[in-house]
Design an enzyme around this catalytic site. Structure first.
Site, PDB file in Angstrom:
ATOM      1  N   VAL A 129      -3.248 -51.353  41.760  1.00 52.23           N
ATOM      2  CA  VAL A 129      -2.161 -51.997  40.852  1.00 52.23           C
ATOM      3  C   VAL A 129      -2.367 -51.526  39.417  1.00 52.23           C
ATOM      4  CG1 VAL A 129      -2.336 -54.213  42.153  1.00 52.23           C
ATOM      5  CG2 VAL A 129      -3.913 -53.709  40.400  1.00 52.23           C
ATOM      6  N   SER A 130      -1.032 -50.995  38.871  1.00 51.61           N
ATOM      7  CA  SER A 130      -1.020 -50.487  37.569  1.00 51.61           C
ATOM      8  C   SER A 130      -1.436 -51.637  36.557  1.00 51.61           C
ATOM      9  CB  SER A 130       0.416 -49.959  37.487  1.00 51.61           C
ATOM     10  OG  SER A 130       1.318 -51.069  37.469  1.00 51.61           O
TER      11      SER A 130
END
Length: 519
Positions: free
Chosen positions: A9-10
């Site tokens: 996930v960013s």
């Protein structure tokens, strides 16, 4: 089947997204053994820093092949088998946004490992799917590039509109509603004191020491770092100016992605009424006049037109001079990381000269150590020469004319023996077949070489016998000279100026190795 599950996930996404990805993909493979690899808060535009992704590639039977100190590619490792059969991830963009990933898919294919993307139900094991995946990856990169361009355009527009971006500047409180910086008087007094000390001729380290002695520390209760003080004194916001476009993103979709400082002529510097000036523009200018004078070695306060290392630092790879540059990496203070770089490398690139850069403080430390150890090194060198000469003298004294004559007689007898063998071979040479002639010819050449070697040894022994006394005298004189030098050597340290007068060149080799050549 063993499956590697990769989730990422960013920065802007929540940890719950990471959990959801894992739970969903696990539900698709309830009967398989799953190994989970996860990265959190890491961009997909590059591989460096994605520790779990790198480990997954290694477990897949690949290895890192470093092209430079930091940049690497993955290649198949012939000595390692993968610990799983397939990699499963949510989408192409979760896997990577960089088209270099195509090369990784090819290497994984060599190891029999394929990647499956659940959102589009495509797999790299299928040629048809691979085409769709390649297209998807290209579109993903294009999307990121468009976002980047829009961001850059927006930043430039707000810069030209004189919008303030820094909301955590020491000495100010940022008011978001009015986009303004309001003075915090307690911190502003510290800023004014820094500029005052700078104008008085103090360096950044000295400023930090003086502030600490006056009981002035940063918000963490620690002395102000040199880099912090540099950044503050170079920040024109304190004089009421808004400075934008100082940093630029480079190589966005590669392992060399970084932010670098732009040239000063490209900075957008505007007076801004929404920034309350802590110091006057005149004070800012006086401080920077003082900084510009501080060009001498280690910024000790004097002025000079050139450094004492100029023309003396030589690249041992190409023979060109090293000259000084300053780091433009984001987060570094202005001029806080000066380093030397080969002129050829700077002008023509690594393909012509790939010698390493070297930090200025490392060169200074080396020169300081030379100053401290100059006489010590000479003494050690002379003592080593003395031990060698004393051994040679001892050997010379044990020699006698009788011993040398015996060695000469032994060699003469050996020469006679070899000549007899040679004579027999020559006699047989004419009566042999062509094949045997070749064999005998080789033996003849070996014997002739042996005779020549023995004759050379005889000449050496004859010379030694004739000069046995003069050789001893020559060694004794050298020993006497070295002992006198050892007594005469000054034990004090050289000053830097004295040392640099003696140094002809300091050659710098790869790995920051030094080779000193004295005048």
């Amino acid at each position: 089947m063993k499956i590697a599950l990769y989730v990422r996930v960013s920065t802007e996404e929540q940890e719950s997204s990471l959990i959801n990805q894992k739970e969903y993909i696990k539900s698709l493979y309830p009967d398989d053994e799953i190994i989970v690899y996860q990265d959190f808060g890491i961009s997909g535009t590059k591989i460096t820093g994605r520790d779990s992704f790198i480990q997954m590639m290694i477990d897949a039977g690949l290895k890192q092949h470093f092209i430079t100190k930091k940049k690497f590619i993955f290649v198949a490792d012939e000595n390692k088998d993968p610990i799983f059969d397939k990699i499963v991830t949510k989408s192409v963009t979760r896997f990577a946004r960089n088209t270099d990933i195509l090369a990784i898919w090819k290497e994984l294919e060599q190891k029999g490992v394929y990647v499956h993307f659940t959102d589009i139900n495509k797999d790299t094991s299928s040629k048809t799917d691979s085409f769709v995946l390649n297209l998807s990856l290209t579109l993903g990169q294009e999307e990121s590039a468009n976002i980047s361009e829009r961001t850059k355009f927006g930043n430039m527009a707000t810069a030209k509109a004189n919008k303030i971006r820094n909301n955590s500047l020491y000495g100010y409180t940022f008011i978001r509603e009015s986009n303004s910086l309001i003075i915090k008087e307690d911190e502003a007094d510290v800023v004014r004191r820094m500029f005052e000390l700078c104008i008085q001729g103090n360096g950044y380290v000295k400023i930090s020491e003086i502030l600490a002695s006056e009981g002035i520390f940063n918000n963490d209760g620690q002395p102000f770092a040199m880099s912090t003080i540099k950044n503050m004194i170079h920040n024109k916001k304190y004089a009421g100016f808004n400075v934008r476009n100082q940093w630029q993103s480079k190589n966005l979709f590669s392992e060399n992605h970084t932010n670098v400082r732009t040239k000063k002529e490209n900075w957008i510097i505007q007076k801004n009424d929404r920034i309350e000036p802590i110091i006057s523009e005149e004070t800012w200018n006086l401080a920077h006049e003082q900084i510009n004078k501080r060009l001498l070695h280690q910024n000790t306060g004097g002025t000079t037109e050139k450094r004492d290392t100029q023309g003396k630092l030589i690249c041992n790879c190409c023979g060109k001079s090293f000259y000084i540059c300053h780091s433009r990496k984001k987060g570094s203070a202005i001029n806080s990381h000066p380093y030397y770089i080969c002129a050829t490398k700077k002008k023509e690139g690594k393909s012509v000269c790939d010698n390493d850069n070297i930090k200025l403080n490392k060169v200074d430390l080396f020169i300081d150590n030379l100053c401290k150890n100059y006489y010590k090194n000479i003494r050690l060198s002379n003592k080593a020469r003395l031990v060698k000469l004393q051994y040679e003298l001892k050997q010379a004294k044990t020699k006698s004319v009788v011993d040398i004559n015996k060695q000469i007689d032994d060699i003469m007898a050996n020469i006679v023996k070899i000549e007899e063998q040679l004579s027999k071979l020559i006699d047989n040479f004419l009566e042999c077949s062509d094949v045997m002639k070749k064999v005998i010819d080789k033996k003849i050449k070996v014997l002739e070489a042996s005779i020549e070697q023995n004759n050379n040894e005889l000449l050496k022994l004859e010379r030694t016998k004739n000069n046995i006394n003069s050789d001893k005298l020559e060694i004794e004189n050298k020993i006497k000279e070295i002992k006198n030098e050892l007594k005469a050597l000054d034990t004090a340290e050289l000053t830097r100026d004295q040392l640099m007068d003696k140094v002809k060149f300091i050659k710098i080799d790869k790995g920051n190795k030094f080779i000193v050549e004295y005048c």
